[in-house]
Design a protein around this motif. Structure first.
Motif, PDB file in Angstrom:
ATOM      1  N   THR A 295       0.945  -1.138   0.023  1.00 22.97           N
ATOM      2  CA  THR A 295       0.045  -0.009  -0.048  1.00 22.97           C
ATOM      3  C   THR A 295       0.899   1.194   0.040  1.00 22.97           C
ATOM      4  O   THR A 295       1.435   1.686   0.988  1.00 22.97           O
ATOM      5  N   PRO A 296       1.049   1.987  -0.975  1.00 22.40           N
ATOM      6  CA  PRO A 296       1.955   3.041  -1.034  1.00 22.40           C
ATOM      7  C   PRO A 296       1.235   4.271  -0.444  1.00 22.40           C
ATOM      8  O   PRO A 296      -0.014   4.441  -0.262  1.00 22.40           O
ATOM      9  N   SER A 321       9.159   1.429   1.642  1.00 24.08           N
ATOM     10  CA  SER A 321       9.386   0.207   1.099  1.00 24.08           C
ATOM     11  C   SER A 321       7.931  -0.193   0.305  1.00 24.08           C
ATOM     12  O   SER A 321       7.829  -0.884  -0.785  1.00 24.08           O
ATOM     13  N   GLY A 322       6.701   0.545   0.770  1.00 22.16           N
ATOM     14  CA  GLY A 322       5.558   0.293   0.088  1.00 22.16           C
ATOM     15  C   GLY A 322       5.355   1.064  -1.131  1.00 22.16           C
ATOM     16  O   GLY A 322       4.589   1.229  -1.795  1.00 22.16           O
ATOM     17  N   GLY A 323       6.199   2.327  -1.278  1.00 20.19           N
ATOM     18  CA  GLY A 323       6.034   3.307  -2.274  1.00 20.19           C
ATOM     19  C   GLY A 323       5.709   4.675  -1.675  1.00 20.19           C
ATOM     20  O   GLY A 323       4.756   4.527  -1.002  1.00 20.19           O
ATOM     21  N   VAL A 324       6.052   5.730  -2.395  1.00 19.52           N
ATOM     22  CA  VAL A 324       5.554   6.903  -1.973  1.00 19.52           C
ATOM     23  C   VAL A 324       5.334   7.754  -3.464  1.00 19.52           C
ATOM     24  O   VAL A 324       6.365   7.909  -3.958  1.00 19.52           O
ATOM     25  N   GLU A 325       4.125   8.201  -3.725  1.00 19.31           N
ATOM     26  CA  GLU A 325       3.857   8.958  -4.843  1.00 19.31           C
ATOM     27  C   GLU A 325       3.016  10.187  -4.908  1.00 19.31           C
ATOM     28  O   GLU A 325       2.027  10.119  -3.789  1.00 19.31           O
ATOM     29  N   GLY A 353      13.676  -1.438  -1.383  1.00 18.74           N
ATOM     30  CA  GLY A 353      12.623  -1.557  -2.566  1.00 18.74           C
ATOM     31  C   GLY A 353      11.959  -0.333  -2.848  1.00 18.74           C
ATOM     32  O   GLY A 353      12.129   0.743  -2.427  1.00 18.74           O
ATOM     33  N   GLY A 354      10.794  -0.480  -3.128  1.00 22.55           N
ATOM     34  CA  GLY A 354       9.503   0.516  -3.333  1.00 22.55           C
ATOM     35  C   GLY A 354      10.263   1.636  -4.361  1.00 22.55           C
ATOM     36  O   GLY A 354      10.791   1.129  -5.257  1.00 22.55           O
ATOM     37  N   GLU A 392      17.107  -9.561   1.979  1.00 18.65           N
ATOM     38  CA  GLU A 392      16.846  -9.549   0.679  1.00 18.65           C
ATOM     39  C   GLU A 392      16.996  -8.227  -0.105  1.00 18.65           C
ATOM     40  O   GLU A 392      16.601  -7.215   0.609  1.00 18.65           O
ATOM     41  N   ARG A 393      17.796  -8.066  -1.054  1.00 16.78           N
ATOM     42  CA  ARG A 393      18.171  -6.869  -1.605  1.00 16.78           C
ATOM     43  C   ARG A 393      17.117  -6.083  -2.775  1.00 16.78           C
ATOM     44  O   ARG A 393      17.137  -7.011  -3.757  1.00 16.78           O
ATOM     45  N   ARG A 394      16.745  -5.104  -2.702  1.00 16.28           N
ATOM     46  CA  ARG A 394      15.978  -4.498  -3.562  1.00 16.28           C
ATOM     47  C   ARG A 394      16.039  -3.020  -3.552  1.00 16.28           C
ATOM     48  O   ARG A 394      16.013  -2.325  -2.444  1.00 16.28           O
ATOM     49  N   LEU A 395      16.572  -2.617  -4.605  1.00 15.85           N
ATOM     50  CA  LEU A 395      16.665  -1.077  -4.630  1.00 15.85           C
ATOM     51  C   LEU A 395      15.417  -0.323  -4.753  1.00 15.85           C
ATOM     52  O   LEU A 395      14.331  -0.782  -5.396  1.00 15.85           O
ATOM     53  N   THR A 396      15.666   1.027  -4.681  1.00 14.98           N
ATOM     54  CA  THR A 396      14.452   2.050  -4.692  1.00 14.98           C
ATOM     55  C   THR A 396      14.567   2.614  -5.967  1.00 14.98           C
ATOM     56  O   THR A 396      15.778   3.453  -6.282  1.00 14.98           O
ATOM     57  N   SER A 397      13.530   2.905  -6.875  1.00 14.62           N
ATOM     58  CA  SER A 397      13.555   3.669  -7.956  1.00 14.62           C
ATOM     59  C   SER A 397      12.937   5.110  -7.578  1.00 14.62           C
ATOM     60  O   SER A 397      12.073   5.322  -6.720  1.00 14.62           O
TER      61      SER A 397
END
Length: 455
Positions: A295-296, A321-325, A353-354, A392-397
């Motif tokens: 849920t961003p 990690s859930g994203g921000v927009e 991530g995210g 777990e490796r996850r990069l952020t866009s």
């Protein structure tokens, strides 16, 4: 006599009918907010016509924590039946935790002070809550609402936290860090939240002041907050939130002003923040928990706020990690002499991530900040770097960042962007950024694609 009797019967009948009329339910207001993205109308509750439930009618007594806490709980129960306002009258009222319910407005009259105990026992049993983006069972927030609809706090009074014990808990000794490590490992390996019990003799995970957890149609309006054990205002997994006309003062460890987390359709306006940490810190969960909840934080507008102190005026992360927009800050001011690092700061790391995208910050005035106008860092791990491994490796866009119309007297740099080599930061646009004195370099950039500044 017969005519008189009939008349009296009619009057009695009408009086009884009036007394038995159903109370007026909670109303709703809709708010259209201008933003540079498609912003849904925000629905928030209107309690103005609801019945009032005064806590003294339920047994509240000044200087008696037990009686006042019980009275507030009883008033909330009564108000929730059909919708109502729980009234705190003038005076100082010592209390423990407050658990709000749907269709209830906690209303603080002018001169009213709810003084919250700093005895951890007053915030038990443990409730479903969070700690820095990880879900767990911990001490109840001082004011807590879980899965509520149409809920609010309002009035000209004050919410104040006693801090004697919480100040001791600001320290992070080995026992506390071991508890954080245990929580991190449980969250990273998908241990059910019910098993993440964090209340023990050594964890000392301080409670939030106000947390709305999974709530809808939330209004915070008009009151003052003084002191906080941890994050001050925390809308978590909420929808339709209005925060306005607040005066917030909290200087201590992790004392952010407001932390919207995985929440959507939210307005923060006309507030004054004086913080020991970030003034407005946009969050979106940490690592595996946030990926599970998916849920961003989205559609957030912040306008016409004053910040007297704070690490950042506006921060995003590092729990994102859930994203921000779709975040828009407009017409905010930093007070002269304020202690501040950045005006706008984005922080993440290889575990998050995210994504962060469509961020707009416009019409900002400040005297001086110790670092810069804009900071973006993709390797911020603090004490976690060596405390726990990367499961777990996850990069952020990170992309589409817009800053426009800034007036600042002194900074160390205009922008420092330290992107990741594998996933560079993209599309950063600065327009009309007026800085009188840059003490080091204008730009300190690594791994950035399409940066542009226009004057």
């Amino acid at each position: 006599m017969k005519r008189r009797s009939v008349y009296m019967f009619v009057i009695l009948f009408l009086s009884l009918f009036a007394c038995k009329q159903k109370p007026v339910p909670v109303g709703h207001q809709t708010l259209k907010v201008d933003a540079p993205f498609e912003m849904p109308e925000i629905i928030y509750p209107d309690f103005s016509a609801c019945e009032e439930f005064v806590i003294t009618d339920f047994g509240a007594v000044q200087d008696n924590r037990q009686n006042t806490s019980a009275a507030i709980a009883k008033a909330i129960d009564a108000a929730s039946i059909s919708g109502g306002r729980v009234i705190v009258p003038e005076g100082e009222w010592l209390c423990g935790k407050i658990h709000l319910k749907s269709n209830v407005n906690l209303h603080l009259k002018k001169g009213a002070v709810l003084l919250f105990s700093d005895n951890p026992e007053d915030y038990l049993p443990a409730v479903y809550t969070t700690w820095e983006g990880m879900e767990c069972y911990n001490y109840s927030p001082l004011i807590y609402a879980y899965e509520c609809k149409n809920v609010g706090i309002s009035g000209e009074g004050e919410l104040k936290a006693k801090m004697d014990l919480w100040k001791v808990w600001f320290a992070r000794p080995p026992a506390h860090m071991n508890s954080l490590k245990r929580l991190y490992e449980m969250a990273s390996t998908d241990v059910p939240v019910e098993e993440r019990q964090m209340v023990n003799d050594t964890a000392n995970l301080r409670p939030h002041f106000i947390q709305f957890n999974r709530c809808e149609n939330v209004l915070l309006d008009g009151f003052t907050i003084t002191n906080s054990p941890f994050w001050t205002i925390h809308p978590y997994l909420c929808k339709n939130v209005v925060v306005r006309n607040l005066n917030v003062f909290a200087h201590g460890h992790n004392n952010d002003g407001v932390d919207p987390e995985m929440s959507q359709n939210m307005l923060i306006e006309n507030c004054v923040f004086d913080q020991g940490d970030d003034a407005i810190a946009v969050k979106s969960g940490r690592n595996q928990d946030a990926w599970r909840l998916n849920t961003p934080t989205k559609n957030l507008v912040i306008r016409n706020c004053m910040v007297k102190n704070g690490h950042q005026l506006l921060a995003i992360g590092s729990e994102m990690s859930g994203g921000v927009e779709n975040v828009y800050m407009d017409s905010c001011t930093v007070a002269d002499g304020a202690s501040m690092f950045h005006l706008f700061y984005l922080k993440t790391n290889e575990r998050r991530g995210g994504f962060i995208k469509n961020i707009f910050v416009k019409n900002i005035k400040a005297d001086s900040v110790s670092k810069g106008v804009l900071g973006i860092e993709t390797d911020v791990l603090y004490q976690w770097r060596d405390l726990v491994p990367t499961y777990e490796r996850r990069l952020t866009s990170i992309s589409d960042i817009h800053l426009e119309n800034f007036e600042v007297n002194k900074v160390q740099f205009v922008s420092r962007i330290l992107g990741d080599e594998e996933l560079p930061v993209k599309n950063v646009f600065l327009k009309n950024i007026s800085v009188k004195n840059v003490e080091a370099e204008d730009y300190i950039h690594e791994n950035v694609i399409n940066f542009r500044r226009e004057d």
